[in-house]
Design an enzyme around this catalytic site. Structure first.
Site, short mmCIF file in Angstrom:
data_model
loop_
_atom_site.label_atom_id
_atom_site.label_comp_id
_atom_site.label_asym_id
_atom_site.label_seq_id
_atom_site.Cartn_x
_atom_site.Cartn_y
_atom_site.Cartn_z
N ALA A 214 53.76 42.38 39.65
CA ALA A 214 52.56 41.99 40.40
C ALA A 214 51.33 42.72 39.87
O ALA A 214 51.40 43.84 39.37
CB ALA A 214 52.75 42.30 41.88
N GLY B 202 58.26 42.29 39.64
CA GLY B 202 58.21 40.84 39.63
C GLY B 202 58.47 40.24 38.27
O GLY B 202 58.93 39.09 38.18
N GLU C 227 62.09 40.02 38.12
CA GLU C 227 62.52 38.99 39.07
C GLU C 227 62.33 37.58 38.50
O GLU C 227 63.14 36.69 38.77
CB GLU C 227 61.76 39.15 40.38
N GLU D 152 59.90 48.80 42.93
CA GLU D 152 59.03 48.56 44.08
C GLU D 152 59.07 49.67 45.13
O GLU D 152 58.04 49.99 45.74
CB GLU D 152 59.36 47.21 44.73
#
Length: 262
Positions: free
Chosen positions: A70, A115, A118, A138
């Site tokens: 992110a 992310g 991910e 995270e």
């Protein structure tokens, strides 16, 4: 080869039956901003609707990173209300990749963190190279993996191993990542190897590929009896298809099939 751009940060190249989905925000190491998340979702919708695409390969235009996760600079500027409003946009990007109906391959070079990892986890297969570093950090910044990591990583490597990786927030380099099952292949050059793998997949029936993926995805987490019912439904969806008829005919005639894709 055709190219189509989605916003400023995503490029899709189509050649033959393989699509290359390029994360293209190199100056930010592909940090996923709101604008980039929207572009990822739009590109996924376009690919999902294209029956000519048999395999999608997720790559990066940055020479140091696949994706660093992110955009925390953007996130830091958000009010609580803005963060809540942004959440569906971010979530749609990750579910867009996860729900692509054709087989997907991530080509990971350099950092794939948070992310970014991910996005790779949302693919069916992950090809890496020796520069690869993956991780879900995270909890080290006060949140949790929110792009599917808490669900996809345990399914890939098991609950205890996923817990250790998420709770410690540690980064894992290529050799260990392969050993732990965090990636599937470590090649000399990830993009080349991923595209070659995609080419080997794409010679097969598009109807069969999509049905096989759907059966495997829907069957995850079910008991064996329920899973076999999912498989039977998928079999019935292809058993009377044009691809099945062509595949059997081509086998008996000792020639390569010309898939109708229906």
């Amino acid at each position: 080869m055709t190219e189509q751009r989605f916003g400023e940060f995503v490029l899709v190249r189509r050649g033959g039956h393989v699509a290359e989905f390029v994360l293209d925000r190199p100056k930010a190491m592909n940090a996923v901003s709101s604008a980039m998340a929207r572009s990822i979702g739009e590109a996924c919708a376009a690919l999902a609707a294209d029956p000519a695409v048999r395999v999608t390969v997720l790559t990066s235009s940055n020479d140091r990173a696949f994706c660093v996760g992110a955009d925390l600079k953007e996130r830091n500027s958000f009010t609580d209300a803005e963060l809540v409003r942004q959440r569906p946009t971010a979530r749609a990007a990750y579910t867009g990749v996860l729900e692509l109906p054709m087989p997907t391959v991530a080509a990971v070079h350099g950092f794939a963190l948070g992310g970014g990892y991910e996005l790779a986890l949302a693919c069916d297969l992950i090809v890496a190279d020796a520069t690869t570093v993956v991780g879900l950090p995270e909890v080290s910044v006060g949140v949790i993996p929110g792009g599917g990591g808490t669900q996809l990583l345990p399914r890939r490597v098991g609950a205890a191993r996923a817990a250790e990786l998420v709770f410690t927030a540690r980064r894992v380099e290529a050799a260990e990542a392969r050993e732990l099952g965090l990636v599937d292949v470590v090649a000399e050059e990830a993009r080349t190897a991923a595209l070659e793998l995609a080419g080997r997949i794409a010679v097969n029936s598009p109807v069969g590929l999509r049905a096989a993926k759907k059966a495997m995805r829907l069957g995850q987490g079910l008991d064996l009896r329920a899973g076999l019912e999912v498989e039977d439904a998928a079999w019935r969806s292809v058993a009377f298809s044009g691809d099945r008829a062509e595949g059997v005919a081509a086998f008996n005639e000792k020639r390569k099939p010309e898939w109708p894709g229906e």
